[in-house]
Motif scaffolding. Sequence first.
Motif, mmCIF file in Angstrom:
data_model
loop_
_atom_site.group_PDB
_atom_site.id
_atom_site.type_symbol
_atom_site.label_atom_id
_atom_site.label_comp_id
_atom_site.label_asym_id
_atom_site.label_seq_id
_atom_site.Cartn_x
_atom_site.Cartn_y
_atom_site.Cartn_z
ATOM 1 N N GLU A 40 0.994 -0.573 0.156
ATOM 2 C CA GLU A 40 0.404 0.256 -0.130
ATOM 3 C C GLU A 40 0.642 1.263 0.229
ATOM 4 O O GLU A 40 1.517 1.243 0.834
ATOM 5 C CB GLU A 40 -0.863 0.129 0.727
ATOM 6 C CG GLU A 40 -1.987 -1.047 1.015
ATOM 7 C CD GLU A 40 -2.913 -0.969 2.285
ATOM 8 O OE1 GLU A 40 -2.938 -0.185 3.363
ATOM 9 O OE2 GLU A 40 -3.656 -1.956 2.286
ATOM 10 N N ASP A 85 -2.995 13.676 -3.082
ATOM 11 C CA ASP A 85 -3.513 14.103 -5.695
ATOM 12 C C ASP A 85 -2.894 16.041 -5.676
ATOM 13 O O ASP A 85 -3.073 16.110 -6.571
ATOM 14 C CB ASP A 85 -4.622 14.215 -5.312
ATOM 15 C CG ASP A 85 -5.409 12.523 -5.739
ATOM 16 O OD1 ASP A 85 -4.950 11.817 -6.238
ATOM 17 O OD2 ASP A 85 -6.891 13.078 -5.654
ATOM 18 N N ARG A 102 2.471 5.615 -10.259
ATOM 19 C CA ARG A 102 0.736 4.959 -10.694
ATOM 20 C C ARG A 102 1.926 4.173 -11.598
ATOM 21 O O ARG A 102 1.704 2.934 -12.052
ATOM 22 C CB ARG A 102 -0.152 5.704 -11.939
ATOM 23 C CG ARG A 102 -0.692 6.220 -10.658
ATOM 24 C CD ARG A 102 -2.237 7.564 -11.753
ATOM 25 N NE ARG A 102 -2.682 7.955 -11.176
ATOM 26 C CZ ARG A 102 -3.859 8.799 -10.672
ATOM 27 N NH1 ARG A 102 -3.740 9.276 -11.949
ATOM 28 N NH2 ARG A 102 -4.836 8.866 -10.343
ATOM 29 N N TRP A 160 -3.240 -3.405 -10.491
ATOM 30 C CA TRP A 160 -3.510 -2.308 -8.712
ATOM 31 C C TRP A 160 -4.740 -1.673 -9.070
ATOM 32 O O TRP A 160 -5.155 -1.160 -9.585
ATOM 33 C CB TRP A 160 -1.607 -1.498 -9.108
ATOM 34 C CG TRP A 160 -1.751 -0.432 -9.913
ATOM 35 C CD1 TRP A 160 -1.368 -0.878 -11.528
ATOM 36 C CD2 TRP A 160 -2.540 1.302 -10.262
ATOM 37 N NE1 TRP A 160 -1.061 0.329 -12.121
ATOM 38 C CE2 TRP A 160 -1.307 0.878 -11.234
ATOM 39 C CE3 TRP A 160 -3.532 1.512 -9.736
ATOM 40 C CZ2 TRP A 160 -2.144 2.416 -12.140
ATOM 41 C CZ3 TRP A 160 -3.439 3.098 -10.525
ATOM 42 C CH2 TRP A 160 -2.691 2.372 -11.344
ATOM 43 N N THR A 161 -4.797 -1.641 -7.724
ATOM 44 C CA THR A 161 -6.442 -0.214 -7.400
ATOM 45 C C THR A 161 -5.455 0.723 -6.427
ATOM 46 O O THR A 161 -4.698 0.932 -5.923
ATOM 47 C CB THR A 161 -7.467 -1.207 -6.698
ATOM 48 O OG1 THR A 161 -6.328 -1.788 -5.258
ATOM 49 C CG2 THR A 161 -7.654 -2.648 -6.904
ATOM 50 N N GLU A 162 -6.112 2.163 -6.759
ATOM 51 C CA GLU A 162 -6.647 2.675 -6.516
ATOM 52 C C GLU A 162 -7.872 3.623 -5.003
ATOM 53 O O GLU A 162 -8.481 3.307 -6.333
ATOM 54 C CB GLU A 162 -6.292 4.257 -7.994
ATOM 55 C CG GLU A 162 -5.325 5.347 -7.179
ATOM 56 C CD GLU A 162 -5.671 6.398 -8.157
ATOM 57 O OE1 GLU A 162 -4.389 6.249 -8.707
ATOM 58 O OE2 GLU A 162 -6.141 7.215 -8.335
ATOM 59 N N GLU A 163 -7.581 4.233 -4.227
ATOM 60 C CA GLU A 163 -8.645 4.517 -3.624
ATOM 61 C C GLU A 163 -8.234 5.830 -3.135
ATOM 62 O O GLU A 163 -6.885 5.755 -3.014
ATOM 63 C CB GLU A 163 -9.175 3.449 -2.915
ATOM 64 C CG GLU A 163 -8.352 2.986 -1.255
ATOM 65 C CD GLU A 163 -8.732 1.866 -1.003
ATOM 66 O OE1 GLU A 163 -8.667 1.803 0.169
ATOM 67 O OE2 GLU A 163 -9.518 0.400 -1.312
ATOM 68 N N HIS A 164 -8.785 6.790 -2.211
ATOM 69 C CA HIS A 164 -9.230 7.748 -1.325
ATOM 70 C C HIS A 164 -9.605 7.293 -0.280
ATOM 71 O O HIS A 164 -10.525 6.664 0.177
ATOM 72 C CB HIS A 164 -9.970 9.058 -2.304
ATOM 73 C CG HIS A 164 -9.609 9.447 -2.996
ATOM 74 N ND1 HIS A 164 -9.699 8.728 -4.462
ATOM 75 C CD2 HIS A 164 -8.353 10.396 -3.651
ATOM 76 C CE1 HIS A 164 -9.231 10.203 -5.188
ATOM 77 N NE2 HIS A 164 -8.178 10.449 -4.477
ATOM 78 N N ARG A 165 -8.438 7.673 1.146
ATOM 79 C CA ARG A 165 -9.250 7.375 2.559
ATOM 80 C C ARG A 165 -8.789 8.937 3.068
ATOM 81 O O ARG A 165 -8.040 9.391 2.892
ATOM 82 C CB ARG A 165 -7.536 6.684 2.732
ATOM 83 C CG ARG A 165 -8.295 4.697 2.061
ATOM 84 C CD ARG A 165 -6.744 3.716 2.520
ATOM 85 N NE ARG A 165 -6.759 3.029 2.017
ATOM 86 C CZ ARG A 165 -5.821 1.462 2.462
ATOM 87 N NH1 ARG A 165 -5.052 2.423 2.707
ATOM 88 N NH2 ARG A 165 -5.637 0.737 1.290
ATOM 89 N N THR A 178 -4.469 9.093 -1.459
ATOM 90 C CA THR A 178 -4.966 8.760 -2.717
ATOM 91 C C THR A 178 -3.565 7.269 -2.598
ATOM 92 O O THR A 178 -2.357 7.589 -1.507
ATOM 93 C CB THR A 178 -4.445 9.250 -3.764
ATOM 94 O OG1 THR A 178 -4.710 9.803 -5.045
ATOM 95 C CG2 THR A 178 -4.895 8.058 -4.821
ATOM 96 N N TRP A 179 -4.474 5.849 -1.959
ATOM 97 C CA TRP A 179 -3.629 5.369 -2.084
ATOM 98 C C TRP A 179 -3.739 4.243 -3.204
ATOM 99 O O TRP A 179 -4.828 3.611 -4.308
ATOM 100 C CB TRP A 179 -4.048 3.978 -1.121
ATOM 101 C CG TRP A 179 -4.217 4.553 0.586
ATOM 102 C CD1 TRP A 179 -4.885 5.061 0.987
ATOM 103 C CD2 TRP A 179 -3.272 4.292 1.482
ATOM 104 N NE1 TRP A 179 -4.360 6.169 2.773
ATOM 105 C CE2 TRP A 179 -3.223 5.834 2.424
ATOM 106 C CE3 TRP A 179 -2.482 3.538 1.897
ATOM 107 C CZ2 TRP A 179 -2.282 5.102 3.489
ATOM 108 C CZ3 TRP A 179 -0.997 3.540 2.546
ATOM 109 C CH2 TRP A 179 -1.461 4.297 3.437
ATOM 110 N N CYS A 234 -2.332 0.269 -4.103
ATOM 111 C CA CYS A 234 -2.956 -1.187 -3.230
ATOM 112 C C CYS A 234 -2.093 -2.302 -4.592
ATOM 113 O O CYS A 234 -3.098 -1.980 -5.790
ATOM 114 C CB CYS A 234 -3.659 -1.684 -2.568
ATOM 115 S SG CYS A 234 -4.466 -0.541 -1.477
#
Length: 175
Positions: free
Chosen positions: A120, A125, A135, A146-151, A163-164, A166
Amino acid sequence: MTTRLMIRPTTPADQPLLERLWLLFRHDMSEISGALPDPSGQFRRERLDAAFTDPGWRGLVAHLEADGGAPAPVGFALVRGLDGPARVLSSFFVVRGARRDGVGRRLAAHALASFPGRWEIAFQDANVPAVRFWRGVATDAVGQAWTEEHRAVPGRPDLPPDTWICFTTATPTPA
């Protein structure tokens, strides 16, 4: 000019060196985070200290040697979560004079290869070069897997979410 990048695990003897690089790193990040140094001129350093005291953390330091001269320290990577289900790239830095020559990509690839498994990696951003860089690192490592998500940033509702990215790197097969 011929240059050679050397990357190795940190040792306790590297702590003064990483303390100096840490100030450069935090200064660079202050443009994005708005963080200011404390009255003594230091930035928060819990992550740096953990890299030398917590058994679930490891550090890597990068040096660049040019034409046989003395190796110059050019960056570091701090990884946490080695005692858990996911490795987290906690801090990553390359000095400005060594950027744009592939040093960061090679340091990141070395970190990923050194600690295979679930990864992770967080970035902001607002840090446009970091968005493109991470990326690209993820794509180099695992293609499109791979995935990208905001936490939300824990305890900091005033900040935009991180932005993470994984992904999982393969464990090398024994020869």
